[in-house]
Design a protein around this motif. Structure first.
Motif, PDB file in Angstrom:
ATOM      1  N   THR A  81       0.986  -1.650  -0.039  1.00 45.85           N
ATOM      2  CA  THR A  81      -0.150  -0.124   0.226  1.00 45.85           C
ATOM      3  C   THR A  81       1.390   1.377  -0.168  1.00 45.85           C
ATOM      4  OG1 THR A  81      -1.955  -1.555   1.156  1.00 45.85           O
ATOM      5  CG2 THR A  81      -1.865   1.418   1.362  1.00 45.85           C
ATOM      6  N   LEU A  82       0.547   2.104  -0.946  1.00 46.80           N
ATOM      7  CA  LEU A  82       1.176   2.819  -0.791  1.00 46.80           C
ATOM      8  C   LEU A  82       0.839   4.174  -0.851  1.00 46.80           C
ATOM      9  CD1 LEU A  82       3.684   5.217  -2.266  1.00 46.80           C
ATOM     10  CD2 LEU A  82       2.800   5.043  -4.419  1.00 46.80           C
ATOM     11  N   VAL A  83       1.047   4.833   0.367  1.00 53.04           N
ATOM     12  CA  VAL A  83      -0.102   5.942   1.522  1.00 53.04           C
ATOM     13  C   VAL A  83       1.007   7.365   0.490  1.00 53.04           C
ATOM     14  CG1 VAL A  83       0.092   7.190   3.557  1.00 53.04           C
ATOM     15  CG2 VAL A  83       0.011   4.528   3.230  1.00 53.04           C
ATOM     16  N   LEU A  84      -0.306   7.982   0.194  1.00 47.89           N
ATOM     17  CA  LEU A  84       0.218   9.374  -0.101  1.00 47.89           C
ATOM     18  C   LEU A  84       0.640  10.459   0.548  1.00 47.89           C
ATOM     19  CD1 LEU A  84      -1.129   9.439  -4.058  1.00 47.89           C
ATOM     20  CD2 LEU A  84       1.130   9.019  -3.101  1.00 47.89           C
ATOM     21  N   THR A  85       1.360  11.030   1.601  1.00 47.10           N
ATOM     22  CA  THR A  85       0.766  11.694   2.890  1.00 47.10           C
ATOM     23  C   THR A  85       0.891  13.385   2.564  1.00 47.10           C
ATOM     24  OG1 THR A  85       3.490  12.437   2.685  1.00 47.10           O
ATOM     25  CG2 THR A  85       2.953  10.876   4.314  1.00 47.10           C
ATOM     26  N   ALA A  86       0.310  14.136   3.325  1.00 50.21           N
ATOM     27  CA  ALA A  86      -0.082  15.560   3.304  1.00 50.21           C
ATOM     28  C   ALA A  86       1.480  16.023   2.458  1.00 50.21           C
ATOM     29  CB  ALA A  86       0.211  16.290   4.391  1.00 50.21           C
ATOM     30  N   ARG A  87       0.804  17.328   1.456  1.00 54.40           N
ATOM     31  CA  ARG A  87       2.036  18.065   0.858  1.00 54.40           C
ATOM     32  C   ARG A  87       1.081  19.373   0.690  1.00 54.40           C
ATOM     33  NH1 ARG A  87       4.456  15.134  -4.155  1.00 54.40           N
ATOM     34  NH2 ARG A  87       3.137  15.486  -5.921  1.00 54.40           N
ATOM     35  N   SER A  88       1.773  20.390   0.344  1.00 54.09           N
ATOM     36  CA  SER A  88       0.545  21.499  -0.698  1.00 54.09           C
ATOM     37  C   SER A  88       0.581  21.323  -2.083  1.00 54.09           C
ATOM     38  CB  SER A  88       1.279  22.338  -0.540  1.00 54.09           C
ATOM     39  OG  SER A  88       2.413  22.618  -1.073  1.00 54.09           O
ATOM     40  N   ASN A  89       1.373  20.573  -2.581  1.00 51.09           N
ATOM     41  CA  ASN A  89       0.822  20.529  -4.052  1.00 51.09           C
ATOM     42  C   ASN A  89       0.342  19.147  -4.089  1.00 51.09           C
ATOM     43  OD1 ASN A  89       2.280  22.770  -5.274  1.00 51.09           O
ATOM     44  ND2 ASN A  89       4.038  21.778  -4.910  1.00 51.09           N
ATOM     45  N   PRO A  90      -0.446  18.897  -4.823  1.00 52.68           N
ATOM     46  CA  PRO A  90      -1.536  18.517  -5.177  1.00 52.68           C
ATOM     47  C   PRO A  90      -0.451  16.774  -5.930  1.00 52.68           C
ATOM     48  CG  PRO A  90      -2.826  19.744  -6.804  1.00 52.68           C
ATOM     49  CD  PRO A  90      -1.373  20.510  -5.762  1.00 52.68           C
ATOM     50  N   TYR A  91      -0.864  15.184  -6.068  1.00 51.35           N
ATOM     51  CA  TYR A  91       0.060  13.951  -6.480  1.00 51.35           C
ATOM     52  C   TYR A  91      -0.254  14.156  -7.892  1.00 51.35           C
ATOM     53  CZ  TYR A  91       1.959  12.936  -2.102  1.00 51.35           C
ATOM     54  OH  TYR A  91       2.880  13.632  -0.365  1.00 51.35           O
ATOM     55  N   THR A  92       0.113  13.865  -9.341  1.00 54.85           N
ATOM     56  CA  THR A  92      -0.058  13.926 -10.442  1.00 54.85           C
ATOM     57  C   THR A  92      -0.122  12.301 -11.162  1.00 54.85           C
ATOM     58  OG1 THR A  92       1.722  14.452 -10.644  1.00 54.85           O
ATOM     59  CG2 THR A  92      -0.492  16.379 -10.325  1.00 54.85           C
ATOM     60  N   VAL A  95      -4.639   8.180   0.421  1.00 52.04           N
ATOM     61  CA  VAL A  95      -4.825   9.777   0.043  1.00 52.04           C
ATOM     62  C   VAL A  95      -4.272  10.355   1.310  1.00 52.04           C
ATOM     63  CG1 VAL A  95      -5.266  11.453  -0.896  1.00 52.04           C
ATOM     64  CG2 VAL A  95      -5.083   9.654  -2.433  1.00 52.04           C
ATOM     65  N   GLN A  96      -3.822  10.824   2.256  1.00 51.38           N
ATOM     66  CA  GLN A  96      -3.856  10.349   3.120  1.00 51.38           C
ATOM     67  C   GLN A  96      -4.297  12.567   3.776  1.00 51.38           C
ATOM     68  OE1 GLN A  96      -0.228  10.133   5.688  1.00 51.38           O
ATOM     69  NE2 GLN A  96      -1.212   8.539   6.523  1.00 51.38           N
ATOM     70  N   SER A  97      -5.321  11.728   4.766  1.00 51.01           N
ATOM     71  CA  SER A  97      -5.778  14.033   5.048  1.00 51.01           C
ATOM     72  C   SER A  97      -3.928  14.982   4.793  1.00 51.01           C
ATOM     73  CB  SER A  97      -5.693  13.898   6.298  1.00 51.01           C
ATOM     74  OG  SER A  97      -6.599  15.468   6.716  1.00 51.01           O
ATOM     75  N   GLY A  98      -4.884  15.945   4.128  1.00 53.73           N
ATOM     76  CA  GLY A  98      -3.598  16.815   3.553  1.00 53.73           C
ATOM     77  C   GLY A  98      -3.164  16.508   2.114  1.00 53.73           C
ATOM     78  N   ALA A  99      -3.997  15.419   1.179  1.00 53.05           N
ATOM     79  CA  ALA A  99      -2.748  15.373   0.031  1.00 53.05           C
ATOM     80  C   ALA A  99      -3.671  15.641  -0.797  1.00 53.05           C
ATOM     81  CB  ALA A  99      -2.127  13.980   0.379  1.00 53.05           C
ATOM     82  N   THR A 100      -3.572  15.308  -1.546  1.00 53.23           N
ATOM     83  CA  THR A 100      -4.613  15.053  -2.891  1.00 53.23           C
ATOM     84  C   THR A 100      -4.045  14.376  -3.794  1.00 53.23           C
ATOM     85  OG1 THR A 100      -5.495  18.290  -2.167  1.00 53.23           O
ATOM     86  CG2 THR A 100      -6.138  16.842  -4.962  1.00 53.23           C
ATOM     87  N   LEU A 101      -4.694  13.981  -4.796  1.00 55.37           N
ATOM     88  CA  LEU A 101      -4.237  13.315  -6.167  1.00 55.37           C
ATOM     89  C   LEU A 101      -5.283  13.562  -7.055  1.00 55.37           C
ATOM     90  CD1 LEU A 101      -2.993  10.870  -6.807  1.00 55.37           C
ATOM     91  CD2 LEU A 101      -5.039   9.387  -6.228  1.00 55.37           C
ATOM     92  N   ASN A 102      -4.586  13.682  -7.862  1.00 52.74           N
ATOM     93  CA  ASN A 102      -4.977  14.184  -9.594  1.00 52.74           C
ATOM     94  C   ASN A 102      -5.357  13.217 -10.285  1.00 52.74           C
ATOM     95  OD1 ASN A 102      -5.917  16.862  -8.324  1.00 52.74           O
ATOM     96  ND2 ASN A 102      -4.894  18.126  -9.250  1.00 52.74           N
ATOM     97  N   LEU A 103      -6.277  12.850 -10.348  1.00 55.53           N
ATOM     98  CA  LEU A 103      -5.889  11.404 -11.782  1.00 55.53           C
ATOM     99  C   LEU A 103      -6.952  12.141 -13.238  1.00 55.53           C
ATOM    100  CD1 LEU A 103      -7.289   8.162 -10.103  1.00 55.53           C
ATOM    101  CD2 LEU A 103      -4.906   8.995 -10.408  1.00 55.53           C
ATOM    102  N   ALA A 104      -5.969  12.833 -13.673  1.00 55.23           N
ATOM    103  CA  ALA A 104      -6.058  12.982 -15.307  1.00 55.23           C
ATOM    104  C   ALA A 104      -5.113  12.975 -15.941  1.00 55.23           C
ATOM    105  CB  ALA A 104      -6.382  14.761 -14.835  1.00 55.23           C
ATOM    106  N   SER A 105      -5.037  12.969 -17.205  1.00 51.05           N
ATOM    107  CA  SER A 105      -4.259  13.502 -18.293  1.00 51.05           C
ATOM    108  C   SER A 105      -4.666  14.239 -19.212  1.00 51.05           C
ATOM    109  CB  SER A 105      -3.102  11.568 -18.483  1.00 51.05           C
ATOM    110  OG  SER A 105      -2.978  10.916 -19.573  1.00 51.05           O
ATOM    111  N   PRO A 106      -3.808  14.467 -20.083  1.00 55.83           N
ATOM    112  CA  PRO A 106      -4.124  15.078 -21.566  1.00 55.83           C
ATOM    113  C   PRO A 106      -5.070  14.094 -23.282  1.00 55.83           C
ATOM    114  CG  PRO A 106      -1.966  16.642 -20.918  1.00 55.83           C
ATOM    115  CD  PRO A 106      -2.082  14.837 -20.102  1.00 55.83           C
ATOM    116  N   GLY A 107      -6.249  14.363 -23.292  1.00 51.04           N
ATOM    117  CA  GLY A 107      -5.798  13.536 -24.503  1.00 51.04           C
ATOM    118  C   GLY A 107      -7.266  12.469 -22.655  1.00 51.04           C
ATOM    119  N   GLY A 108      -7.089  12.573 -21.961  1.00 50.01           N
ATOM    120  CA  GLY A 108      -8.126  11.041 -21.343  1.00 50.01           C
ATOM    121  C   GLY A 108      -7.106  10.433 -20.495  1.00 50.01           C
ATOM    122  N   LEU A 109      -7.304  10.299 -19.598  1.00 51.79           N
ATOM    123  CA  LEU A 109      -6.011   9.339 -18.256  1.00 51.79           C
ATOM    124  C   LEU A 109      -6.923   7.684 -18.801  1.00 51.79           C
ATOM    125  CD1 LEU A 109      -4.231   8.573 -16.215  1.00 51.79           C
ATOM    126  CD2 LEU A 109      -6.468   8.469 -14.943  1.00 51.79           C
TER     127      LEU A 109
END
Length: 623
Positions: free
Chosen positions: A95-106, A134-148
């Motif tokens: 399990t990969l845990v994405l911790t809090a940070r200001s910039n979204p994970y892409t 995705v932990q509290s304080g983190a943002t995960l953006n699932l998007a890609s040009p042309g459609g993910l």
């Protein structure tokens, strides 16, 4: 008349009387009620998976997420809490845990963080083969040009999930190039169609979710929280709040600094306060840190999953222009503690149970311009029943729920009901097109203040609108109900049925059965054909004074014998027999008078019709 003849006549009259009197009970009338054996819980398409193995997998997922949460919380209490993403070995997968940070994970970040488990395929799609949190304080953006196009590994070797644990999850496509997320069997390179060994899923536990222009296909198994796309808030503070609490309660060297009186504003568990008078505690349910998930979903399709969208513990849900079709269980389920939600211009058709289901403890839900067609059970189910009816292990409130509405929607060709309202209060069914269901609109089980207004209900197999089993304060007005056996059916309930157009019923336009209280029927335009336009014979103590309806278009098809039975009430038969006896006696007496002779006719003087000649006697002369 001989004694035997008289006795036979008496027996014949008695037999006729017994036949007629014996038939004066309630006329046999077709009760168009649905078979009581059709339990709401028993309807729908059978689940195709393996209940035992899938339930065990659900429990395993709960344990895995608990482990992730525990490790994250422990890390927060250390002198050096984890500030960067980390990986946990949880069961058969990492399990990969994405911790809090200001910039979204892409997507680009995921390629760097998990080069072996998040890979780009030759066709430009991506394959994820480990769990993401995705932990509290983190943002995960699932998007890609042309459609993910993201494949979630899901096969005999295991499945993966993406869980937003109090953070923010964004899935975004574009018009004409949607983001596609689907389960993926690595052996066949096709979508995973089996659920018995688990299946990949998306879930948000608290936090925020935004999904637009997306297609989610072939996800989830068995439970709502692992059902495909699941939004489940909790009544516990999220991990971010624990982190803040840890910051406020860290154990360290004693200093001369006094405790902070105002405390930590971000702590959900409370502040460190001095002794003395306690402040009045406040709880802001709009604050995401209390784990009420909030979500906005638009232009999204969830198909061929276990559940289309499952929501519990949510505040401020907004679903628009979306599709939840062809799912194993139901299309959209609002399960517990969902409030202030809007579902608009959304389709939920071809599902194994209900199109849309508002379960108990949901309130303030607005369904507008919804299409629910060809679902195996109901188009829309709205339940406002209390969570408990008395003392319970959890001490749950016994209050009912409500303030929900469905309007301007199409509910067609569902296996059982178009709309079913079960209990609750202040529920509105307004201006919907309800067609080709077994029953169009059903309101039952002590529901109060239910309004059925302005609907077009047509071609129902049994009843157009049915109110039964304790419904009170219901209003049925302005509807056009056509076809079916009975247009409006009221049983052991009370309702005002006013200004409706009821046409084409084949048994009764309106039927009252049992204790119907102060129900009223006024100013309705009634047409059709059947034994009677309004059936009240089975109602108890129903006052019909003042009922004025327009039933000129009703064609009475009652057979002559049934009409005779209705007429042949005991006193009516008795008076008819007495009248016949008097008439018979009078006629017989009249005939006897015409044939009667004078008793002294033989003693009457003879009468000589020869005229007497007056003249001189003995002269022999003629006059």
């Amino acid at each position: 008349m001989s004694r035997r003849t008289a006795r036979n006549r008496v027996l014949l009259a008695a037999g006729l009387t017994a036949l007629l009197v014996g038939a004066t009970g309630p006329a046999a009338s077709a009760d168009a009620e649905i078979d009581p054996g059709a339990d709401p819980a028993s309807g729908g398409r059978p689940y195709p998976g393996d209940p035992e193995s899938e339930a065990a997998l659900v429990a395993g997922e709960d344990d895995r997420l608990t482990e992730v949460r525990t490790v994250s919380s422990l890390a927060s209490w250390t002198q050096a809490p984890a500030k960067s993403p980390y990986r946990l070995s949880t069961g058969s997968a990492y399990t990969l845990v994405l911790t809090a940070r200001s910039n979204p994970y892409t997507v680009a970040d995921l390629l760097l963080l998990a080069p072996q488990t998040f890979v780009r395929r030759p066709d430009g799609s991506y394959l994820l083969s480990e769990h993401l949190v995705v932990q509290s304080g983190a943002t995960l953006n699932l998007a890609s040009p042309g459609g993910l196009h993201l494949h979630l590994a899901s096969d005999s070797e295991g499945f993966v999930s993406i869980v937003n644990y109090g953070g923010r999850l964004n899935i975004a496509g574009a018009d004409g190039s949607p983001a596609v997320i689907a389960s993926f069997d690595r052996d066949t390179e096709r979508r995973d169609a089996l659920t018995d060994d688990g299946r990949a899923y998306l879930r948000a536990i608290g936090g925020q979710v935004s999904i637009s222009h997306a297609r989610l296909e072939g996800l989830g198994f068995w439970s709502g929280r692992t059902g495909g796309l699941s939004l489940t808030g909790t009544d516990r503070p999220d991990s971010g709040s624990l982190h803040d609490l840890a910051d406020s309660l860290k154990v360290g060297p004693v200093t001369d600094k006094a405790p902070e009186v105002d405390g930590n504003k971000n702590s959900a568990l409370g502040d460190v306060l001095p002794a003395g008078d306690l402040p009045v505690p406040t709880v802001d349910v709009d604050n995401p840190q209390y784990s009420y998930v909030s979500a906005a979903i638009a232009d999204t399709a969830v198909t061929d999953s276990a559940f289309g969208l499952f929501v519990s513990g949510a505040n401020g849900l907004d679903v628009r222009d979306s599709v939840f079709d062809d799912n194993v269980v139901s299309g959209l389920v609002l399960h517990r503690y969902v409030m202030n939600a809007v579902v608009e211009t959304t389709s939920a058709s071809g599902n194994g149970l209900d199109g849309l289901q508002l379960a108990r403890a949901t309130t303030g839900i607005v369904l507008s311009e919804v299409v629910a067609e060809e679902n195996e059970r109901n188009g829309v189910t709205i339940s406002g029943l209390p969570l408990a009816t008395g003392p319970s292990a959890t001490g749950t409130s016994v209050g009912s729920y409500g303030n929900n509405s469905i309007a301007n929607s199409q509910l067609r060709r569902n296996g059982r009901y178009g709309v079913e309202v079960i209990g609750g209060q202040n529920v509105s069914v307004l201006a919907n097109d309800v067609a080709d269901n077994a029953v169009g609109v059903v309101v039952r089980d002590d529901a109060t203040e239910v309004s059925v207004v302005g609907n077009q209900v047509s071609s129902s197999h049994d009843q157009g609108v049915a109110l039964r089993d304790g419904v009170s304060g219901a209003v049925v007005t302005g509807n056009v109900v056509s076809g079916g056996e009975t247009s409006v059916y009221v049983r052991d309930s009370s309702a005002e049925i006013d200004q409706n157009t009821l046409e084409g019923a084949s048994v009764h336009a309106v039927s009252f059965v049992g204790e119907v209280g102060s129900s009223s029927l006024r100013n309705n335009k009634i047409s059709g054909r059947g034994p009677s336009a309004v059936e009240v014979g089975r109602a108890h103590d129903l006052d019909t004074d003042g009922w004025v309806n327009h039933s000129d278009g009703w064609q009475d098809t009652t057979p002559f014998l049934v009409t005779l039975k209705r007429f042949a009430q005991p006193l009516t038969v008795l008076w008819c027999l007495l009248g016949a006896l008097l008439l018979f006696t009078a006629v017989r007496g009249a005939r006897s008078r015409r044939s009667r002779r004078h008793p002294y006719l033989d003693k009457a003087p003879a009468w000589d019709p020869t005229p007497v000649q007056v003249g001189r006697a003995g002269d022999g002369s003629r006059p």
